[in-house]
Design an enzyme around this catalytic site. Structure first.
Site, PDB file in Angstrom:
ATOM      1  N   HIS A 152       0.843  -1.198   0.000  1.00 25.59           N
ATOM      2  CA  HIS A 152       0.000   0.000   0.000  1.00 25.59           C
ATOM      3  C   HIS A 152       0.876   1.243   0.000  1.00 25.59           C
ATOM      4  O   HIS A 152       2.065   1.196   0.339  1.00 25.59           O
ATOM      5  CB  HIS A 152      -0.935   0.009   1.221  1.00 25.59           C
ATOM      6  CG  HIS A 152      -0.275   0.428   2.499  1.00 25.59           C
ATOM      7  ND1 HIS A 152      -0.133   1.752   2.872  1.00 25.59           N
ATOM      8  CD2 HIS A 152       0.285  -0.307   3.496  1.00 25.59           C
ATOM      9  CE1 HIS A 152       0.475   1.817   4.050  1.00 25.59           C
ATOM     10  NE2 HIS A 152       0.748   0.580   4.445  1.00 25.59           N
ATOM     11  N   CYS A 153       0.286   2.345  -0.407  1.00 26.28           N
ATOM     12  CA  CYS A 153       0.935   3.656  -0.296  1.00 26.28           C
ATOM     13  C   CYS A 153      -0.105   4.591   0.316  1.00 26.28           C
ATOM     14  O   CYS A 153      -0.950   4.138   1.106  1.00 26.28           O
ATOM     15  CB  CYS A 153       1.453   4.149  -1.646  1.00 26.28           C
ATOM     16  SG  CYS A 153       0.241   4.093  -2.983  1.00 26.28           S
ATOM     17  N   GLU A 154      -0.086   5.859  -0.034  1.00 27.02           N
ATOM     18  CA  GLU A 154      -1.036   6.782   0.580  1.00 27.02           C
ATOM     19  C   GLU A 154      -2.471   6.475   0.159  1.00 27.02           C
ATOM     20  O   GLU A 154      -3.382   6.394   0.995  1.00 27.02           O
ATOM     21  CB  GLU A 154      -0.692   8.226   0.227  1.00 27.02           C
ATOM     22  CG  GLU A 154      -1.572   9.248   0.917  1.00 27.02           C
ATOM     23  CD  GLU A 154      -1.138  10.678   0.633  1.00 27.02           C
ATOM     24  OE1 GLU A 154      -1.748  11.609   1.211  1.00 27.02           O
ATOM     25  OE2 GLU A 154      -0.189  10.885  -0.158  1.00 27.02           O
TER      26      GLU A 154
ATOM     27  N   SER B 198      -2.945   3.936  -2.433  1.00 29.06           N
ATOM     28  CA  SER B 198      -2.821   2.686  -3.197  1.00 29.06           C
ATOM     29  C   SER B 198      -3.236   2.912  -4.643  1.00 29.06           C
ATOM     30  O   SER B 198      -3.913   2.082  -5.260  1.00 29.06           O
ATOM     31  CB  SER B 198      -3.652   1.567  -2.571  1.00 29.06           C
ATOM     32  OG  SER B 198      -3.039   1.101  -1.392  1.00 29.06           O
TER      33      SER B 198
ATOM     34  N   TYR C 230      -3.195   3.966   2.973  1.00 26.53           N
ATOM     35  CA  TYR C 230      -3.131   4.292   4.403  1.00 26.53           C
ATOM     36  C   TYR C 230      -4.177   5.328   4.800  1.00 26.53           C
ATOM     37  O   TYR C 230      -4.711   5.278   5.915  1.00 26.53           O
ATOM     38  CB  TYR C 230      -1.736   4.813   4.764  1.00 26.53           C
ATOM     39  CG  TYR C 230      -1.621   5.173   6.228  1.00 26.53           C
ATOM     40  CD1 TYR C 230      -1.504   4.189   7.203  1.00 26.53           C
ATOM     41  CD2 TYR C 230      -1.663   6.506   6.646  1.00 26.53           C
ATOM     42  CE1 TYR C 230      -1.419   4.501   8.544  1.00 26.53           C
ATOM     43  CE2 TYR C 230      -1.580   6.838   7.987  1.00 26.53           C
ATOM     44  CZ  TYR C 230      -1.461   5.840   8.931  1.00 26.53           C
ATOM     45  OH  TYR C 230      -1.389   6.159  10.268  1.00 26.53           O
TER      46      TYR C 230
END
Length: 312
Positions: free
Chosen positions: A218-220, A222, A258
């Site tokens: 995941h990232c900020e 996704s 996130y």
């Protein structure tokens, strides 16, 4: 020659001649037409002879009876019989045979595994047979990737899948200052492809008997960084292995990233805060990490090109 209306024939004969029915229809009063106009937009509504004049009822139902009779006649000829009930009986018999086949032991449907379900009651995930995905997936931005929601991560963190999972690695692909501003408990911060390759592929995490290793990216949001890293690991893994015999055959992306997880499950974050990538206080950090990522990506492309040329 002037047109003359016909009124002398008996009422019973009017329903058997199309021309006479057309002529007689001109003599119907306006109330009958109003009743028909009210019903013309209704689907599958039967006409009740008691609700309208007898002459209108005979005109309305006569062609329907004829069509229905022709339909049954054709069906009887199709089955080679003049008996209508025999065709109906065959249809009923076929339905009963199909129901028996569906209820036979070989036709039972497989059920998906849910948290807390015993392996005896489920065939999901390859624990009883073959490889399959353990987590329930949801629709996401990239159709070639598997997405899970925040509640599924919480189920993992609270131990609901401990009987099936040896280790669930959560890869946080955000930049370090984002990670430090708040992340999922137990997540590993790896925003560079070389770092992910070193962590996962140089010394792969081995599953145990009946327990698997799962990786979630995941990232900020996704949207880009998380999905890109997921594809990178998948491609690298398949270079030296054949699916599904991979080091990590089960890769997921956390839908919403996130930010969505923090809004829904703040108690499972540490610290319980959220720092966006475009934070005013970290503009220089963002520029530096972006430059580093692009430089490494360019060098990697050159190395891959050189490697392909050597094989020619």
């Amino acid at each position: 020659m002037p047109f003359r209306r016909i009124h002398s024939l008996p009422q019973s004969l009017l329903g058997s001649s199309p021309s006479l029915k057309r002529n007689h229809s001109d003599t119907l009063d306006s109330n009958a037409f109003q009743l028909l106009e009210q019903d013309e937009n209704k689907e599958n509504v039967s006409v009740n002879d008691e609700e309208m004049p007898s002459d209108v009822a005979s005109l309305w139902t006569a062609p329907l009876v004829m069509r229905k009779t022709d339909k049954w006649a054709k069906r009887c000829r199709l089955f080679g019989s003049s008996s209508v009930p025999s065709a109906v009986g065959r249809t009923t018999q076929k339905r009963m045979e199909r129901a028996q086949e569906e209820n036979s032991p070989g036709k039972t449907k497989k059920r998906k595994s849910l948290p807390g379900m015993s392996s005896e009651d489920s065939t999901v995930g390859g624990l009883a047979s073959g490889f399959g995905y353990l987590f329930h997936t949801v629709d996401g931005k990239h159709q070639d990737l598997k997405y899970i929601d925040s509640e599924m991560i919480v189920s993992v963190l609270t131990g609901k899948f401990e009987r099936f999972i040896k280790e669930c690695v959560i890869i946080d692909c955000r930049y370090p200052y984002e990670y430090e501003g708040g992340h999922i408990k137990g997540a590993v911060n790896l925003h560079m492809e070389e770092d992910v390759e070193e962590y996962l592929l140089k010394k792969p995490i081995q599953p145990s008997e009946n327990k698997r290793v799962i990786v979630v990216f995941h990232c900020e949001f996704s949207s880009e960084r998380g999905p890109r890293m997921c594809r990178f690991v998948r491609e690298r893994d398949r270079l030296g292995n054949e699916y599904p015999n991979l080091h990590y055959p089960e890769l997921y992306v956390l839908k919403g990233g996130y930010k969505d997880f923090f809004l829904r499950c703040r108690s499972f974050c540490e610290p319980q805060s959220y720092r966006p990538m475009h934070h005013e206080d970290f503009k220089e950090d963002l520029k530096r990490f972006r430059t580093k990522s692009r430089t490494w990506a360019g060098e990697r492309s050159k190395r891959e090109l050189y490697s392909r040329l050597k094989k020619l």
